[in-house]
Design an enzyme around this catalytic site. Structure first.
Site, PDB file in Angstrom:
ATOM      1  N   CYS A  64      -0.729   7.304  10.685  1.00  0.00           N
ATOM      2  CA  CYS A  64      -1.413   6.403  11.608  1.00  0.00           C
ATOM      3  C   CYS A  64      -2.809   6.956  11.850  1.00  0.00           C
ATOM      4  O   CYS A  64      -3.153   8.036  11.407  1.00  0.00           O
ATOM      5  CB  CYS A  64      -0.621   6.219  12.879  1.00  0.00           C
ATOM      6  SG  CYS A  64       0.012   7.732  13.564  1.00  0.00           S
ATOM      7  N   SER A  89     -11.275  -5.271  -0.727  1.00  0.00           N
ATOM      8  CA  SER A  89     -12.036  -4.200  -0.089  1.00  0.00           C
ATOM      9  C   SER A  89     -12.770  -3.343  -1.105  1.00  0.00           C
ATOM     10  O   SER A  89     -12.337  -3.209  -2.253  1.00  0.00           O
ATOM     11  CB  SER A  89     -11.060  -3.341   0.718  1.00  0.00           C
ATOM     12  OG  SER A  89     -11.683  -2.157   1.142  1.00  0.00           O
ATOM     13  N   ASN A  99       0.812  -1.220   0.000  1.00  0.00           N
ATOM     14  CA  ASN A  99       0.000   0.000   0.000  1.00  0.00           C
ATOM     15  C   ASN A  99       0.842   1.266   0.000  1.00  0.00           C
ATOM     16  O   ASN A  99       0.397   2.308  -0.457  1.00  0.00           O
ATOM     17  CB  ASN A  99      -0.974   0.020   1.191  1.00  0.00           C
ATOM     18  CG  ASN A  99      -0.263  -0.125   2.510  1.00  0.00           C
ATOM     19  OD1 ASN A  99       0.490  -1.078   2.719  1.00  0.00           O
ATOM     20  ND2 ASN A  99      -0.471   0.805   3.414  1.00  0.00           N
ATOM     21  N   HIS A 138     -13.754   0.144  -0.577  1.00  0.00           N
ATOM     22  CA  HIS A 138     -13.494   1.591  -0.685  1.00  0.00           C
ATOM     23  C   HIS A 138     -12.194   1.920  -1.401  1.00  0.00           C
ATOM     24  O   HIS A 138     -11.988   3.057  -1.810  1.00  0.00           O
ATOM     25  CB  HIS A 138     -13.585   2.284   0.685  1.00  0.00           C
ATOM     26  CG  HIS A 138     -12.450   2.050   1.621  1.00  0.00           C
ATOM     27  ND1 HIS A 138     -11.521   3.018   1.891  1.00  0.00           N
ATOM     28  CD2 HIS A 138     -12.093   0.992   2.373  1.00  0.00           C
ATOM     29  CE1 HIS A 138     -10.651   2.563   2.781  1.00  0.00           C
ATOM     30  NE2 HIS A 138     -10.972   1.337   3.088  1.00  0.00           N
TER      31      HIS A 138
HETATM   32  N1  PLP Z   1      -4.429  -4.095   3.740  1.00  0.00           N
HETATM   33  C1  PLP Z   1      -3.920  -3.175   2.901  1.00  0.00           C
HETATM   34  C2  PLP Z   1      -2.848  -3.577   1.923  1.00  0.00           C
HETATM   35  C3  PLP Z   1      -4.379  -1.866   2.935  1.00  0.00           C
HETATM   36  O1  PLP Z   1      -3.870  -0.946   2.103  1.00  0.00           O
HETATM   37  C4  PLP Z   1      -5.398  -1.516   3.871  1.00  0.00           C
HETATM   38  C5  PLP Z   1      -5.868  -0.121   3.962  1.00  0.00           C
HETATM   39  O2  PLP Z   1      -5.126   0.822   3.714  1.00  0.00           O
HETATM   40  C6  PLP Z   1      -5.901  -2.519   4.718  1.00  0.00           C
HETATM   41  C7  PLP Z   1      -5.384  -3.795   4.609  1.00  0.00           C
HETATM   42  C8  PLP Z   1      -6.965  -2.225   5.734  1.00  0.00           C
HETATM   43  O3  PLP Z   1      -8.131  -1.737   5.139  1.00  0.00           O
HETATM   44  P1  PLP Z   1      -9.280  -1.065   6.012  1.00  0.00           P
HETATM   45  O4  PLP Z   1      -8.629  -0.026   6.886  1.00  0.00           O
HETATM   46  O5  PLP Z   1     -10.178  -0.467   4.988  1.00  0.00           O
HETATM   47  O6  PLP Z   1      -9.925  -2.109   6.832  1.00  0.00           O
END
Ligand code: PLP
Length: 383
Positions: free
Chosen positions: A324, A200, A152, A202
């Protein structure tokens, strides 16, 4: 309040797609509970069923492999905490580059945790996974391996195919966090080895409140939330039908819009433009395969907290990649795992593009970036 016009933080959350908004609002107007057998309940069940078909199609999964959850964090927790229990895992293997949702869930199992490193490009050290498996095989231990497909922060595409080859034929289990890959890469969940995968809504413009855990049949007992038997007993709690409807609609609309936005060209233009202004620009993960929509970089000496503030005042929303939940800027555990020095990590910024992005965004961003960096350099000369 500044007039925010340029949104370059799609990896945090993508703007809501009009198609998802329409589906969400239409479902909000329905009354009832998708588990009720009366006509209203059946209408909501049809909404959830349609979204399940749509989400499954984009993930390359079977319909009955899709379990809707309230967030990716919940899906990840179900996979890791529930998976460790259901598979009777003796230890968990994660990489240092995982999202905190994965790292915290792994810690929450209370099981021994093996953290494998990242190399300087941000790639998971697959050989460390191989040696963890060899060690476990010697003593008959069973592992749950949890890795991400796309990072991410850096956008680095992980060698999950190699990890699949290691874990697939073994008695161990594989969970893949595909949150930043879903909709942007072909996933083919049903025909590939991972036992579990999280995606996910969003991150692809479907709105918050819905995500999914993809589960193979043999992983059917992976549970986290007991309750009223929803999702074929795999996740308790009344389904959030409007959010799920938005999720389904986004899976239909997103790929074409994302493709047409040509985000790879936008990222390249942004990186070329920044480098022409700042030849000392460092782009993290630059020499390996990255997903096309994100760039994580640093201008040495220009702290990200100040740069973000300057860009924000200019109406440009970016991220440090490691914000964070308190909204503060921290140093990144991902960059630290790549061996990036703290003083450079404190200068790291992430820009991420998506379905609504245009070249005009890049031009406005480069103008604001040039001003912010220019001001900083002028201050340094004056000091
Ligand atoms: N995993 C990855 C790679 C992510 O980028 C994110 C969110 O930024 C998450 C998990 C967690 O997603 P959420 O905060 O929408 O539950």
């Amino acid at each position: 309040m500044p007039r925010q016009t340029i949104y370059l933080d799609h990896n945090a959350s993508a703007p809501l797609l009009p198609e998802a908004r329409a589906a969400h609002i239409a479902a909000l107007d329905l009354t009832g509970n998708p588990s009720s057998v009366h006509a209203q309940g059946r209408a909501l069940r049809a909404v959830v069923d349609q979204a399940r078909t749509e989400v499954a199609k984009l993930a390359g999964a079977e319909r009955d492999q899709v379990v809707f959850t309230g967030s990716a964090t919940e899906a990840i927790s179900q996979a890791i905490i529930g998976g460790a229990r259901a598979f009777r895992a003796d230890a968990i293997v994660v990489s240092e580059g995982e999202h905190t949702a994965v790292l915290k869930a792994a810690e929450a199992t209370g099981l021994p945790l093996k953290r494998v490193g990242l190399d300087a490009d941000g790639l998971i050290k697959v050989e460390e996974i191989a040696s963890a498996i060899a060690d476990a095989d010697r003593v008959g231990m069973r592992l749950l391996v949890a890795v991400h497909l796309v990072n991410n922060e850096t956008g680095v595409i992980q060698p999950v195919d190699r990890i699949e080859t290691l874990v697939g034929p073994s008695p161990h289990f594989l969970f893949v966090d595909a949150v930043q890959a879903f909709g942007k890469m072909v996933l083919e969940f049903a025909s590939r080895p991972p036992d579990l995968m999280a995606i996910s809504s969003h991150k692809i413009g479907g709105g918050t409140g819905a995500a999914a855990l993809l589960m193979k049949g043999h992983a059917d007992q992976v549970r986290l939330i007991p309750g009223g038997g929803q999702e074929s007993g795999r996740r308790g709690g009344t389904e959030n039908a409007p959010a799920i409807a938005g999720f389904g609609a986004a899976t239909v609309a997103f790929p074409d819009r994302f493709y047409r936005a040509d985000v790879g060209t936008l990222v390249r233009a942004a990186e070329d433009g920044m480098r022409s202004m700042c030849p000392d620009l460092v782009i993290f993960g630059e020499s390996t395969d990255r997903i096309g929509n994100v760039s994580n970089f640093a201008v040495p000496g220009v702290r990200n907290s100040l740069a973000m503030m300057g860009l924000d005042l200019a109406g440009v929303s970016v991220s440090s990649g490691s914000a964070c939940s308190s909204g503060k800027v921290g140093t990144s555990h991902v960059l630290a795992a790549m061996g990036v020095r703290n003083d450079l990590s404190e200068c790291a910024l992430r820009i991420s593009f998506g379905w609504s992005s245009t070249m005009a965004d890049v031009e406005a961003y480069l103008k604001a970036f040039g001003e912010v960096v220019g001001r900083h350099k002028a201050r340094r000369v004056a000091a």
